[in-house]
Design an enzyme around this catalytic site. Structure first.
Site, PDB file in Angstrom:
ATOM      1  N   GLU A  66       0.785  -1.111  -0.213  1.00 34.15           N
ATOM      2  CA  GLU A  66      -0.021  -0.017  -0.096  1.00 34.15           C
ATOM      3  C   GLU A  66       0.959   1.223   0.130  1.00 34.15           C
ATOM      4  O   GLU A  66       0.516   2.061  -0.834  1.00 34.15           O
ATOM      5  CB  GLU A  66      -1.000  -0.014   1.351  1.00 34.15           C
ATOM      6  CG  GLU A  66      -1.515  -1.169   1.393  1.00 34.15           C
ATOM      7  CD  GLU A  66      -1.347  -2.212   2.332  1.00 34.15           C
ATOM      8  OE1 GLU A  66      -1.980  -2.623   3.198  1.00 34.15           O
ATOM      9  OE2 GLU A  66      -0.028  -2.708   2.263  1.00 34.15           O
ATOM     10  N   CYS A  89      -2.494  -2.772   7.312  1.00 34.61           N
ATOM     11  CA  CYS A  89      -2.146  -2.740   8.841  1.00 34.61           C
ATOM     12  C   CYS A  89      -2.452  -1.861   9.612  1.00 34.61           C
ATOM     13  O   CYS A  89      -2.366  -0.788   8.949  1.00 34.61           O
ATOM     14  CB  CYS A  89      -0.661  -3.102   8.961  1.00 34.61           C
ATOM     15  SG  CYS A  89       0.624  -1.930   8.330  1.00 34.61           S
ATOM     16  N   ARG A 222      18.284 -22.283  -9.189  1.00 36.36           N
ATOM     17  CA  ARG A 222      19.268 -22.456 -10.558  1.00 36.36           C
ATOM     18  C   ARG A 222      18.446 -22.198 -11.527  1.00 36.36           C
ATOM     19  O   ARG A 222      18.217 -23.106 -12.465  1.00 36.36           O
ATOM     20  CB  ARG A 222      20.301 -23.626 -10.556  1.00 36.36           C
ATOM     21  CG  ARG A 222      21.107 -23.926  -9.330  1.00 36.36           C
ATOM     22  CD  ARG A 222      22.005 -24.787  -9.342  1.00 36.36           C
ATOM     23  NE  ARG A 222      21.355 -26.390  -9.450  1.00 36.36           N
ATOM     24  CZ  ARG A 222      21.026 -26.770  -8.403  1.00 36.36           C
ATOM     25  NH1 ARG A 222      21.092 -26.505  -7.168  1.00 36.36           N
ATOM     26  NH2 ARG A 222      20.377 -28.083  -8.444  1.00 36.36           N
TER      27      ARG A 222
END
Length: 380
Positions: A66, A89, A222
């Protein structure tokens, strides 16, 4: 008289929300395996049907998706709609709460796929936004977001990471030959590439001591263009038997290696191994001489690991499945039989568990080159 039901098509706003959330989810997946200890979130800022900025959780978890999108949008964020794959949050951590940045930027509407089960958030982010006059819609893309964020969900609700278990076997069911046989090459290039992609999508790659000793793997990513990507390599080694001359130990100063030993291993023995190799040694409780698998997973969760890719071997696989900690199981079946006695890839207990529809459901079966991949997901 025949009755027909009328299906009401979703309105344009619902279709738009779902489409933009799908794009946000795709953004968030970019850093699966790199965002720990935070969830890999995706975010879009949309104004008048046009994407004006986007963000996804950065490697290491900062900045948040955000915050990245809001910074990219600048003043254009005012009056826009923010699509985010997990509730923003609302608590102070390493950075200020995202909800404060959203309100300060003048975002008028937030569409989030899921409420964050983290007790530090858990609806408080949405409540903060509503109290500040921001319109909030929760739910578009919820099923997909739950899959993408399952590692985070399990970590904050059960104290353990998501575990994807992978095993390779010959058509006659063997993971390896007999003792002292050379290492088997079971799968071809396409299946091997798929495995490297799975390593990239997880925070840690884990094996047991037997597999480490017998296969002497590198457990690195890899793939062309991703050679610099490093994941935590984890070896479950109750007796600390890993040779300092193994490829894992020999590369520990370049690619992180965590060896989890039993509590009976002395500080002096652990320190000697760490000094010799550059690896880290942690200790966990044992049960009947074997590491307590839940204690191991909780140890990893405490380190911020939310997604573990376990490449066996059979003993670790049986422990994970027996205790219900293997959330996904990927089986690769090669084309060349061993044709003689060897080490069985699946124990009888694992076969029973995978066949039990109350424990696992078949998600997909497909060809990867000449090999066959079967993917199971733990039943809800």
């Amino acid at each position: 008289m025949k009755h027909t039901s009328v299906v009401t098509p979703p309105d344009d706003d619902v279709l738009k929300d779902n489409a933009f959330m799908s794009a946000a989810l795709a953004l968030g997946r970019r850093n699966l395996g790199r965002a720990a200890p935070n969830p890999a979130v995706g975010a879009l800022l949309v104004r008048e049907g046009v994407v004006i900025a986007r963000g996804w959780t950065a490697p290491g978890g900062r900045p948040h998706a955000e915050a990245m999108a809001i910074e990219a949008a600048g003043d254009s964020a005012r009056g826009a709609t923010l699509y985010v794959t997990l509730e923003p949050c609302s608590h102070h951590g390493a950075t200020p709460p995202c909800v404060e940045a959203i309100v300060a930027a003048g975002v008028s509407r937030v569409v989030s796929a899921l409420e964050d089960p983290n007790p530090e958030v858990s609806g408080q982010g949405h409540a903060f936004l509503r109290a500040a006059g921001v319109a909030v819609c929760v739910g578009p893309g919820a099923a997909e977001a739950r899959v993408d964020h399952m590692g985070h969900i399990l970590r904050v609700t059960h104290g353990r990471p998501l575990v994807t278990l992978k095993l390779a076997m010959t058509p006659d069911g063997y993971a390896a030959g007999a003792v002292y046989d050379p290492r088997l090459r079971i799968t071809g290039a396409v299946a091997d590439t798929f495995t490297h992609v799975q390593r990239w999508l997880h925070d840690a790659i884990m094996i047991g001591a037997g597999t480490a000793r017998e296969d002497d793997p590198l457990m690195t990513i890899r793939l062309p263009g991703l050679e610099g990507e490093k994941r935590l390599r984890v070896v479950l080694d109750a007796k600390l038997t890993l040779s300092p001359r193994s490829r894992l130990a020999a590369t520990a100063r370049e690619v992180p290696l965590l060896v989890i030993a039993g509590e009976g291993i002395t500080d002096a023995a652990a320190q000697r191994f760490m000094d010799a190799t550059g690896a880290e040694v942690a200790r966990a409780p044992t049960i009947d001489g074997r590491l307590d698998i839940l204690a191991v997973l909780r140890l990893l969760a405490d380190r911020g690991v939310a997604r573990v890719f376990c490449e066996g071997g059979p003993a670790v696989a049986e422990s994970l499945i027996a205790h219900g900690y293997a959330d996904e199981v990927i089986l690769h079946r090669g084309v060349k039989p061993l044709g003689r006695p060897g080490k069985q890839a699946l124990t009888p207990a694992v076969r029973v568990a995978l066949a039990d529809e109350h424990r696992y459901r078949l998600f997909e079966t497909r060809r990867l080159g000449a090999d066959e991949m079967t993917h199971y997901i733990k039943a809800a």
